[in-house]
Write a protein that holds these residues in place. Structure first.
Motif, PDB file in Angstrom:
ATOM      1  N   TYR A   1       0.890  -1.227   0.108  1.00  0.00           N
ATOM      2  CA  TYR A   1      -0.075  -0.155   0.167  1.00  0.00           C
ATOM      3  C   TYR A   1       0.870   1.219   0.021  1.00  0.00           C
ATOM      4  O   TYR A   1       0.661   2.234  -0.605  1.00  0.00           O
ATOM      5  CB  TYR A   1      -1.077   0.036   1.090  1.00  0.00           C
ATOM      6  N   LEU A   2       1.945   1.274   0.774  1.00  0.00           N
ATOM      7  CA  LEU A   2       2.740   2.452   0.860  1.00  0.00           C
ATOM      8  C   LEU A   2       3.523   2.559  -0.593  1.00  0.00           C
ATOM      9  O   LEU A   2       3.804   3.732  -1.019  1.00  0.00           O
ATOM     10  CB  LEU A   2       3.702   2.000   1.982  1.00  0.00           C
ATOM     11  N   ARG A   3       3.813   1.577  -1.335  1.00  0.00           N
ATOM     12  CA  ARG A   3       4.385   1.653  -2.516  1.00  0.00           C
ATOM     13  C   ARG A   3       3.493   2.351  -3.470  1.00  0.00           C
ATOM     14  O   ARG A   3       3.773   3.221  -4.195  1.00  0.00           O
ATOM     15  CB  ARG A   3       4.953   0.276  -2.908  1.00  0.00           C
ATOM     16  N   ASP A   4       2.193   1.777  -3.481  1.00  0.00           N
ATOM     17  CA  ASP A   4       1.379   2.344  -4.243  1.00  0.00           C
ATOM     18  C   ASP A   4       0.719   3.780  -3.853  1.00  0.00           C
ATOM     19  O   ASP A   4       0.700   4.616  -4.952  1.00  0.00           O
ATOM     20  CB  ASP A   4      -0.026   1.517  -4.304  1.00  0.00           C
ATOM     21  N   LYS A   5       0.807   4.103  -2.780  1.00  0.00           N
ATOM     22  CA  LYS A   5       0.601   5.552  -2.490  1.00  0.00           C
ATOM     23  C   LYS A   5       1.834   6.611  -2.944  1.00  0.00           C
ATOM     24  O   LYS A   5       1.298   7.517  -3.129  1.00  0.00           O
ATOM     25  CB  LYS A   5       0.449   5.647  -0.731  1.00  0.00           C
ATOM     26  N   THR A   6       2.954   6.078  -2.813  1.00  0.00           N
ATOM     27  CA  THR A   6       4.145   6.981  -3.357  1.00  0.00           C
ATOM     28  C   THR A   6       4.239   7.139  -4.570  1.00  0.00           C
ATOM     29  O   THR A   6       4.043   8.060  -5.032  1.00  0.00           O
ATOM     30  CB  THR A   6       5.571   6.370  -2.960  1.00  0.00           C
TER      31      THR A   6
END
Length: 232
Positions: free
Chosen positions: A66-71
């Motif tokens: 999720y953090l990767r996609d948010k970035t």
């Protein structure tokens, strides 16, 4: 006859070795070990512990994804705002959306442009989410990035600048000659292009005027011992 023979051991009861064998309620010999219930309880404890560990690993992997996609979504939104700023044109107010490809994935973005209280300045809000996520216009967004775009020009002021003034006070289209003052003084009138040489004084905009004329040279000194010329 030796002392350690079986006959001697039988002759001395205090030296006999008594073997104690545990038996169950049916009189059968008992063998030491784990029962079926104990094994099942142990397996249940191990299963519960492994389930907790697997749940923690799954949650950690989902958080990293999720953090990767948010970035990536934030980068997509920043690219949209940077594209509008580099276009050189004011973005009209309103809402628009579209899709773009980034980092090997398709992203859906929504742009909301609203006017601000400052004339000539608009606010841009860009929302981004993966294109494969189906949601309405208010939910499912991974990030929202806000930016400002405008062409307002204001005069530097210590208190409140005059935002929205497209032409600075005192400046007009084309050079305007100012009122000339005395040589070496500051003229009270308009402005001229910076660095232009005027014909008298210094203009308001930093124009250079004609310097004052130099003082006349003093007369040469006279010799008191020199006799005056004879007059005829």
């Amino acid at each position: 006859m030796s002392v350690g023979s079986p006959r001697n051991r039988a002759s001395y009861p205090s030296q006999q070795v008594a073997l104690r064998v545990e038996r169950d309620f049916l009189g059968r010999p008992c063998r030491h070990g784990f029962t079926l219930i104990e094994v099942l309880v142990a397996l249940a404890i191990v299963a519960i512990g492994m389930a907790a560990v697997l749940g923690a690993l799954t949650s950690s992997a989902n958080t990293v994804s999720y953090l990767r996609d948010k970035t990536f979504a934030q980068w997509v939104a920043l690219n949209q705002i940077a594209t509008l700023r580099l276009s050189g044109q004011m973005t009209p107010t309103g809402n628009s959306d579209g899709n773009t490809d980034f980092a090997g994935r398709s992203w859906h973005w929504r742009r909301e442009v609203t006017a601000t209280q400052v004339p000539g300045v608009v606010r841009i809000d860009v929302k981004v989410r993966p294109a494969d996520i189906k949601a309405d216009e208010d939910n499912g967004w991974f990030t929202t990035v806000s930016g400002i775009q405008g062409d307002a020009v204001g005069v530097p002021n210590v208190v409140v600048p005059d935002w929205g003034a497209q032409v600075l006070p005192g400046l007009q289209s084309g050079p305007t000659p100012g009122t000339l003052g005395a040589p070496g003084t500051i003229g009270p009138g308009g402005t001229r292009p910076p660095g232009a040489i005027g014909s008298g004084g210094i203009g308001v905009g930093g124009d250079l005027g004609t310097p004052p004329p130099p003082n006349p040279p003093p007369p040469p000194p006279t010799d008191p011992q020199q006799s005056p010329p004879d007059s005829e």
